[in-house]
Design a protein around this motif. Sequence first.
Motif, PDB file in Angstrom:
ATOM      1  N   CYS A  16       0.840  -1.190   0.000  1.00 23.13           N
ATOM      2  CA  CYS A  16       0.000   0.000   0.000  1.00 23.13           C
ATOM      3  C   CYS A  16       0.876   1.241   0.000  1.00 23.13           C
ATOM      4  N   ILE A  18       0.080   4.100   0.986  1.00 22.72           N
ATOM      5  CA  ILE A  18      -0.231   4.971   2.120  1.00 22.72           C
ATOM      6  C   ILE A  18       0.424   4.457   3.410  1.00 22.72           C
ATOM      7  N   CYS A  19       0.206   3.185   3.710  1.00 20.20           N
ATOM      8  CA  CYS A  19       0.657   2.696   5.015  1.00 20.20           C
ATOM      9  C   CYS A  19       1.716   1.603   4.910  1.00 20.20           C
ATOM     10  N   CYS A  44      -6.591  -1.665   0.573  1.00 18.94           N
ATOM     11  CA  CYS A  44      -5.659  -2.008   1.634  1.00 18.94           C
ATOM     12  C   CYS A  44      -6.425  -2.554   2.836  1.00 18.94           C
ATOM     13  N   CYS A  47      -5.491   0.160   6.036  1.00 16.94           N
ATOM     14  CA  CYS A  47      -6.003   1.539   6.102  1.00 16.94           C
ATOM     15  C   CYS A  47      -7.201   1.745   5.186  1.00 16.94           C
TER      16      CYS A  47
END
Length: 109
Positions: A16, A18-19, A44, A47
């Motif tokens: 992911c 983002i995280c 994801c 998140c």
Amino acid sequence: MVDNNFIKGLMASIKCGICGQHYEVDSVDVLGHHEGLWFLRAVCSACHTQCLLAAVIKEGRVPEIVTDLTEAELDKFRNISAPTADEMLDMYNFLKDFDGDFSRLFSRK
Ligand SMILES: [Zn+2]
């Protein structure tokens, strides 16, 4: 052999953006494909960020996966020999305006 399971397995190796969590096979949907160009949607599990991805998969080549189509990514694909670069540009334009209607995308050509 390229099929949905192959694609999903490939996606499970992607993190992911983002995280940093690896995508799970079950949270990847294959939206459709056009020859060696596959469109995917991954959610994801950590998140819950959804992202659209694309993979260029050709026999005898290492698969290319695009997770975020930023300008920098686009530049990277401009350096790949045609016709892949053209396909990626098409996809970039497509994803920018994506409205969820894949049948229209694939009937356009
Ligand atoms: Zn995440």
